[in-house]
Design a protein around this motif. Structure first.
Motif, PDB file in Angstrom:
ATOM      1  N   LYS A  40      32.377  28.690  39.400  1.00 24.96           N
ATOM      2  CA  LYS A  40      32.449  30.069  40.795  1.00 24.96           C
ATOM      3  C   LYS A  40      33.598  31.068  40.070  1.00 24.96           C
ATOM      4  N   ARG A  41      33.157  31.972  40.006  1.00 31.39           N
ATOM      5  CA  ARG A  41      34.110  33.282  39.409  1.00 31.39           C
ATOM      6  C   ARG A  41      34.194  34.437  40.496  1.00 31.39           C
ATOM      7  N   MET A  42      35.052  35.302  40.314  1.00 29.17           N
ATOM      8  CA  MET A  42      35.202  36.440  41.058  1.00 29.17           C
ATOM      9  C   MET A  42      34.506  37.576  40.171  1.00 29.17           C
ATOM     10  N   GLY A  43      33.628  38.247  40.596  1.00 30.23           N
ATOM     11  CA  GLY A  43      32.914  39.653  39.881  1.00 30.23           C
ATOM     12  C   GLY A  43      33.531  40.481  40.643  1.00 30.23           C
ATOM     13  N   ARG A  44      32.545  41.711  40.222  1.00 25.30           N
ATOM     14  CA  ARG A  44      32.912  43.122  40.810  1.00 25.30           C
ATOM     15  C   ARG A  44      33.026  43.217  42.248  1.00 25.30           C
ATOM     16  N   ASP A  45      34.135  43.929  42.855  1.00 24.37           N
ATOM     17  CA  ASP A  45      34.260  43.704  44.009  1.00 24.37           C
ATOM     18  C   ASP A  45      34.664  42.571  44.823  1.00 24.37           C
ATOM     19  N   LYS A  46      34.962  41.597  43.787  1.00 27.11           N
ATOM     20  CA  LYS A  46      35.204  40.062  44.267  1.00 27.11           C
ATOM     21  C   LYS A  46      34.143  39.431  45.067  1.00 27.11           C
ATOM     22  N   VAL A  47      32.852  39.660  44.503  1.00 25.80           N
ATOM     23  CA  VAL A  47      31.834  39.000  44.810  1.00 25.80           C
ATOM     24  C   VAL A  47      31.656  37.674  43.932  1.00 25.80           C
ATOM     25  N   PRO A  48      31.322  36.832  44.430  1.00 26.17           N
ATOM     26  CA  PRO A  48      31.249  35.433  43.742  1.00 26.17           C
ATOM     27  C   PRO A  48      30.018  35.315  42.791  1.00 26.17           C
ATOM     28  N   PHE A  49      30.412  34.784  41.642  1.00 26.38           N
ATOM     29  CA  PHE A  49      29.026  34.497  40.875  1.00 26.38           C
ATOM     30  C   PHE A  49      29.085  33.124  39.887  1.00 26.38           C
ATOM     31  N   ASN A  50      28.236  32.599  39.571  1.00 27.85           N
ATOM     32  CA  ASN A  50      28.444  31.242  38.805  1.00 27.85           C
ATOM     33  C   ASN A  50      28.419  31.790  37.323  1.00 27.85           C
ATOM     34  N   LEU A  51      29.752  31.416  36.640  1.00 28.07           N
ATOM     35  CA  LEU A  51      29.972  31.876  35.277  1.00 28.07           C
ATOM     36  C   LEU A  51      29.199  30.490  34.416  1.00 28.07           C
ATOM     37  N   ASP A  99      25.775  40.085  36.382  1.00 28.46           N
ATOM     38  CA  ASP A  99      26.870  39.477  36.857  1.00 28.46           C
ATOM     39  C   ASP A  99      28.114  39.812  36.067  1.00 28.46           C
ATOM     40  N   MET A 100      27.878  40.173  34.799  1.00 30.30           N
ATOM     41  CA  MET A 100      28.915  40.301  33.599  1.00 30.30           C
ATOM     42  C   MET A 100      28.490  41.610  33.095  1.00 30.30           C
ATOM     43  N   SER A 101      29.326  42.157  32.246  1.00 26.16           N
ATOM     44  CA  SER A 101      29.220  42.969  31.100  1.00 26.16           C
ATOM     45  C   SER A 101      29.464  42.309  29.746  1.00 26.16           C
ATOM     46  N   LEU A 102      29.430  42.824  28.733  1.00 24.98           N
ATOM     47  CA  LEU A 102      29.861  42.355  27.523  1.00 24.98           C
ATOM     48  C   LEU A 102      31.260  42.490  27.342  1.00 24.98           C
ATOM     49  N   VAL A 103      31.776  43.728  27.841  1.00 28.97           N
ATOM     50  CA  VAL A 103      33.086  44.029  27.645  1.00 28.97           C
ATOM     51  C   VAL A 103      33.596  44.296  29.212  1.00 28.97           C
ATOM     52  N   GLY A 104      34.831  43.907  29.573  1.00 29.69           N
ATOM     53  CA  GLY A 104      35.227  43.950  30.898  1.00 29.69           C
ATOM     54  C   GLY A 104      36.355  43.107  31.147  1.00 29.69           C
ATOM     55  N   PRO A 105      37.209  43.007  32.143  1.00 31.82           N
ATOM     56  CA  PRO A 105      38.247  41.969  32.647  1.00 31.82           C
ATOM     57  C   PRO A 105      37.519  40.747  32.700  1.00 31.82           C
ATOM     58  N   ARG A 106      38.183  39.498  32.156  1.00 33.88           N
ATOM     59  CA  ARG A 106      37.866  38.223  32.118  1.00 33.88           C
ATOM     60  C   ARG A 106      37.725  37.897  33.575  1.00 33.88           C
ATOM     61  N   PRO A 107      36.646  37.371  34.170  1.00 34.26           N
ATOM     62  CA  PRO A 107      36.422  36.870  35.435  1.00 34.26           C
ATOM     63  C   PRO A 107      37.430  35.734  35.901  1.00 34.26           C
ATOM     64  N   ASN A 108      38.072  35.677  36.787  1.00 35.63           N
ATOM     65  CA  ASN A 108      39.120  34.465  37.397  1.00 35.63           C
ATOM     66  C   ASN A 108      38.478  33.755  38.521  1.00 35.63           C
ATOM     67  N   LEU A 109      39.121  32.804  38.526  1.00 36.78           N
ATOM     68  CA  LEU A 109      38.954  31.896  39.599  1.00 36.78           C
ATOM     69  C   LEU A 109      39.405  32.128  40.981  1.00 36.78           C
ATOM     70  N   TYR A 110      39.242  31.898  42.146  1.00 38.73           N
ATOM     71  CA  TYR A 110      39.368  32.051  43.239  1.00 38.73           C
ATOM     72  C   TYR A 110      40.969  31.777  43.514  1.00 38.73           C
ATOM     73  N   ASN A 111      41.331  30.424  42.790  1.00 38.43           N
ATOM     74  CA  ASN A 111      42.750  30.026  43.012  1.00 38.43           C
ATOM     75  C   ASN A 111      43.675  30.550  42.292  1.00 38.43           C
ATOM     76  N   GLN A 112      43.539  31.763  41.437  1.00 35.97           N
ATOM     77  CA  GLN A 112      44.466  32.464  40.738  1.00 35.97           C
ATOM     78  C   GLN A 112      45.135  33.453  41.587  1.00 35.97           C
ATOM     79  N   GLN A 113      45.486  33.037  42.981  1.00 37.44           N
ATOM     80  CA  GLN A 113      46.078  34.178  43.670  1.00 37.44           C
ATOM     81  C   GLN A 113      47.248  35.407  43.130  1.00 37.44           C
TER      82      GLN A 113
END
Length: 183
Positions: A40-51, A99-113
């Protein structure tokens, strides 16, 4: 327009690379018994998705950011997959799904406050996360949250179609060393 390019490149990539994906999946069964890793990672607008990725660490490894994992957790196959960035290939499925683009910020985990806070301040979550980007080709990982967020913002503000292809080409030709893992 980027969404259409993402979709087309990802579909073609999945089709062309399907023999490699099949081989790595088979090898992964022998390596860990569970070749696919979903997190589970944070996507655009912090919406979760499964990486989706190929598994590079033993099955019992804690779900933490790579820089917090111990390098003893990385399997022999996993080391090769990380070094060659083959572990990222399955993220083309995330790109096809939107869920993702080829180019963009790497999606982070929810515990990386700390990273979440820094990215929130700079509006980084306003765009789709990516498989690669400026931070990745400059070897900046999630162990430096403030710097990463700053570079992500810089990439977003200066984004052009030529930089999109530049980051993809740089990644494909070996720029960036992949996620850091503590020794």
């Amino acid at each position: 327009m980027i969404r259409i390019i993402d979709f087309l490149i990802s579909i073609v990539g999945l089709l062309l690379l399907s023999p490699l994906i099949a081989i790595v999946t088979l090898l992964g069964f022998f390596d860990t018994g569970s070749p696919i890793f979903v997190q589970k990672r944070m996507g655009r607008d912090k919406v979760p998705f499964n990486l989706i990725k190929f598994r590079t660490m033993s099955v019992d490894t804690k779900s933490v950011a790579s820089h917090l994992a111990n390098n003893k957790s990385i399997t022999k196959l996993g080391y090769f997959l990380r070094k060659t960035k083959i572990d990222e290939l399955l993220q083309l499925i995330n790109v096809v799904k939107g869920d993702m683009s080829l180019v963009g910020p790497r999606p982070n985990l929810y515990n990386q406050q700390e990273l979440i806070n820094e990215r929130d301040k700079l509006g980084v979550y306003n765009v789709l996360p990516g498989v690669t980007g400026l931070a990745q080709v400059q070897n900046i990982d999630m162990s430096t949250p403030r710097l990463l967020a700053k570079v992500d913002k810089q990439m977003i503000e200066s984004f052009t179609i030529s930089s999109y292809f530049k980051y993809i080409l740089m990644t494909a030709t070996g720029s960036g060393s992949g996620d850091a893992v503590k020794k």
